[in-house]
Design an enzyme around this catalytic site. Structure first.
Site, PDB file in Angstrom:
ATOM      1  N   LYS A  83      28.030  70.401  10.024  1.00 30.74           N
ATOM      2  CA  LYS A  83      29.219  70.113   9.222  1.00 30.74           C
ATOM      3  C   LYS A  83      29.359  71.215   8.182  1.00 30.74           C
ATOM      4  CE  LYS A  83      30.506  65.353   8.379  1.00 30.74           C
ATOM      5  NZ  LYS A  83      30.183  64.144   7.589  1.00 30.74           N
TER       6      LYS A  83
HETATM    7  O1  G3P Z   1      32.442  60.985   7.202  1.00 28.49           O
HETATM    8  C1  G3P Z   1      32.841  61.196   5.878  1.00 28.49           C
HETATM    9  C2  G3P Z   1      32.673  59.943   5.133  1.00 28.49           C
HETATM   10  O2  G3P Z   1      31.312  59.663   5.017  1.00 28.49           O
HETATM   11  C3  G3P Z   1      33.298  59.883   3.809  1.00 28.49           C
HETATM   12  O3  G3P Z   1      33.491  58.531   3.563  1.00 28.49           O
HETATM   13  O4  G3P Z   1      33.833  56.516   2.269  1.00 28.49           O
HETATM   14  O5  G3P Z   1      32.649  58.483   1.237  1.00 28.49           O
HETATM   15  O6  G3P Z   1      35.101  58.566   1.659  1.00 28.49           O
HETATM   16  P1  G3P Z   1      33.780  57.995   2.113  1.00 28.49           P
END
Ligand code: G3P
Length: 215
Positions: A83
């Protein structure tokens, strides 16, 4: 649309894998921070459980360091996808490592133009962050739809990986928007299995089956 799990928790990944619907896993430094294990060790554990793309995140900011970090992480296991966050340095690194055959998931995508740049640089996946867009009052699914349309219109092979999913409704909408993949927090995956009428129906069938089983 394929289903990935967005977690570094190995128990959840094992549970999802047993359900037979998990095609890959995405991790990030925030998810690893909760686990108290080495990043590499956990990624290798995940690779033993799920036979599909497993994303592991680079944290360097200089392009040369990003390239070296991506090469090091990609060598952990053939299923590892690196990533790299969207930035000028990130694009340079994506171009360089994807030319070597390393698969890149470009993360922290918030616009169709960012996704277009990542695709042109050679990314295998782009990850628009639906929930964080919605948190800011924006239409995250519209961004997914725009990216899907642009990639289809111009024959770009990069896959759209809907990330930052917060609800079961987000999953349905990502599928309708044409995302190739959605990466789900474990609780969203588990909730998708259920419907109140399914649960009530099972209970009623079991109660009725007990009547004839007894005779
Ligand atoms: O895959 C990216 C994800 O982990 C971000 O999620 O909930 O932290 O916005 P969030």
């Amino acid at each position: 649309m394929r289903i990935f799990m967005d977690t570094a928790n190995i128990d959840d990944i094992r549970r999802g894998a047993r359900m037979g619907v998990v095609d890959g896993v995405t991790t990030n430094p925030s998810l690893l921070a909760n686990e108290g294990v080495e990043y590499r060790d956990r990624v290798l554990e995940i690779c033993d459980v799920v036979d599909g793309p497993i994303s592991a995140e680079c944290i360097s900011s200089d392009p040369d360091e990003l390239v070296a970090e991506a090469q090091r992480i990609a060598a952990w296991h053939p299923n590892v996808v690196v990533k790299i966050a969207m930035s000028e340095s990130g694009l340079e690194a994506i171009r360089r490592v994807s030319a070597e055959g390393i698969r890149v998931n470009t993360t922290l995508i918030f616009s169709a133009n960012q996704a277009l740049l990542a695709a042109r640089a050679g990314a295998t996946f782009v990850s628009p962050f639906i929930g964080r867009l919605q948190d800011g009052g924006h239409d995250g699914m519209e961004v997914v739809r725009e990216i899907v349309t642009i990639f289809e219109t111009h024959g770009l092979p990069t896959q759209v990986l809907a990330a930052s999913i917060r609800s079961t409704r987000d999953v349905t909408e990502a599928a309708l928007a044409g995302a190739h993949i959605a990466t789900l927090p474990p609780n969203v995956l588990y909730q998708m299995v259920h419907h109140p009428l399914t649960d009530a129906g099972i209970e009623r069938f079991l109660a009725d089956a007990a009547k004839y089983a007894a005779v």
